[in-house]
Structures are given as C-alpha cells and as structure tokens.
Write an enzyme that holds these catalytic residues in place. Sequence first.
Site, PDB file in Angstrom:
ATOM      1  N   HIS A  30      -6.546  -6.975  -1.398  1.00 58.55           N
ATOM      2  CA  HIS A  30      -5.521  -5.995  -1.047  1.00 58.55           C
ATOM      3  C   HIS A  30      -4.686  -6.461   0.134  1.00 58.55           C
ATOM      4  CE1 HIS A  30      -3.836  -1.942  -1.032  1.00 58.55           C
ATOM      5  NE2 HIS A  30      -4.038  -1.874   0.271  1.00 58.55           N
ATOM      6  N   ASP A  82       0.858  -1.185   0.000  1.00 53.74           N
ATOM      7  CA  ASP A  82       0.000   0.000   0.000  1.00 53.74           C
ATOM      8  C   ASP A  82       0.906   1.250   0.000  1.00 53.74           C
ATOM      9  OD1 ASP A  82      -3.001   0.842   0.443  1.00 53.74           O
ATOM     10  OD2 ASP A  82      -1.903   1.958   1.973  1.00 53.74           O
ATOM     11  N   TYR A  96      -2.289  11.200   2.740  1.00 54.12           N
ATOM     12  CA  TYR A  96      -3.157  11.469   1.586  1.00 54.12           C
ATOM     13  C   TYR A  96      -3.198  12.958   1.265  1.00 54.12           C
ATOM     14  CZ  TYR A  96      -4.854   6.665   1.935  1.00 54.12           C
ATOM     15  OH  TYR A  96      -4.940   5.291   1.952  1.00 54.12           O
TER      16      TYR A  96
END
Length: 301
Positions: A266, A105, A212
């Site tokens: 994931h 990730d 982010y």
Amino acid sequence: MRHGEPDLSLVRLPEVTLHVAEAGPKDGPLTILLHGFPEFWFGWRHQIGALSDAGLRVVAPDQRGYNLSGKPRGIAAYRLDRVADDVVALAEHYGAKTFQVVGHDWGGLVGWWLAARSPERVSRLAILNAPHPDVFAAFARRHPGQALRSFYVAAFQIPRLPEAGLRAREFLALRQALRLTSRSGTFGDLELRRYQDAWAQPGTLEGMLNWYRALRFKRTSPSPPIRIPTLIVWGKRDPALSSDLATESLKLCEQGRITWLPEATHWLHHEEPARVNDALAGFLVQDPASVHAAKSGRPTR
C-alpha cells in the site's frame, strides 16, 4: 530553505485553513498531491522534490483534519464533497483554472470524486492504491474477503474509543500499522517521530477518523465514466486492498492505464519512489526532456 525542501505555509480558504508544502516553478502546471490515512504532506517527501525539479508546481496540503490544517467540528464536515471542495478552492488560491491531482489512499478517493465531478478543472488524475468509491462498495459486497480486510472501517465508527486506542503508548497502534503493512525498513524511527508529532496535534485523531465516519452519509457522486486521462499506479502486495479493485476501477476510465508494482505494498510511494516518480513524471509532465529529473526519488525533509 535548503535546496530541495518545500516552502511551508498556511493557506486560508473560504471553509478551512490548510497547511501546505509547495515547491517548483511558479509558472509550472499546478499539481496537487493528496495524502491518505494516517499521513500528512510529509508522506510525499520522496515525490515533491523530484516532480518540482521536472517543472511541476507541486502543492501538497495537509488535508482538513490532519496535522496543522483546520479541523472543523462535526462528522458532516468530512464528507467527500466537502473535502473535494478544499482542493478546488486551493487551486483557485493559486490562480489555476485547471490542475492535476495525484492521490493516495483517501487522497485517491478525493481525486476520483474530483475527476468525475469537475472534469473541466482536473486535467489529469494519478491514483496510487485507491479504488474508485463506487467500485469499492460493490466489490466488498461481492467479495467477503475484501470486507474482512477492511474491518477497521467499521471499528472506526465507534465514538471516542478509537481515538483513545490510537493515542495509547505514544500512538503504538498507528506506528505498528505503518510498519507491519509495509516492507521492512520503510518507516524508520526518524520518520515515525515526524508522524507522531503530526498525530499529537490537538484534534487530529478525531479529524482523521471523521473521514471514515462520514461514510455513513449517502453520497450523490457523479456517474462514471472518468473522461480525463488517468493513471493508476498499484502496489500488488497491498494487505488491505485487492488488486482487482484497480482493474475494476480502470473499467470506469475512458483514457486510463495501470502501472503495476508487483513487490510494493500500500505504501508504494515510500517503498519504490524512483519507479513511482518515473511513472508520475511520464504521465504528468508535458515536456519529455524534463521527465528524467523526476527519477531520482530524492526525499524532502
């Protein structure tokens, strides 16, 4: 320390203090495991023991902003180049001129950046369900479906409100996100309590989301290709990331290959630890006789 458990410590680096889990022989090749959102070192519990038993010196930090690591103020502190600098500084702390990186990730994005920027320091790169940053942006522009899958990235840009939403009802949204995007039974109550304790650390939610928010800053990433040996391990049932991102990222690698896990999501390193450990050990361990030690998938508590 019980057998198989890592040593936990705080490592003071020039910019930030990182909380790290460490295991394996002191003279083994330094291998740094980089977690993503919303995990911490504990996300590698199935890999730490197996890879250290195979002869690697494994270091799994809580990346800046997460769990017990430092949480610098300001969004700019979470730019990709800044968090990548932490990894280089960590390797220098352990006296390693070169090191290997395994990233999942967001940790994978850091790995891609390091491999492009510092190929003289990173000897091998293993990526778990994380596209090259340049590939992701271009792919999302061409494929609206991928942009829809990643809607949460835009939602996280709002100040303060996402933190409140993620904190509500004992982090229900985060717990549900892990459970609903993984195979049934992957994240049990005991594991989720460990995550809740990490998310509850002061400043952690803001720190996690600032990764982010730092996407708003223009990157000056080094140009591809990736010249070092690279392994991509990809769960094809990832609900957030298209498998095409893996094949597009591979095109940037001069010495790359993909190992597909058709039934994994994931969270492949949680769901199929034995297969992931086998792939990682086969790639990272230079002594073939010790590779078998990494196949057990034994978790570290």
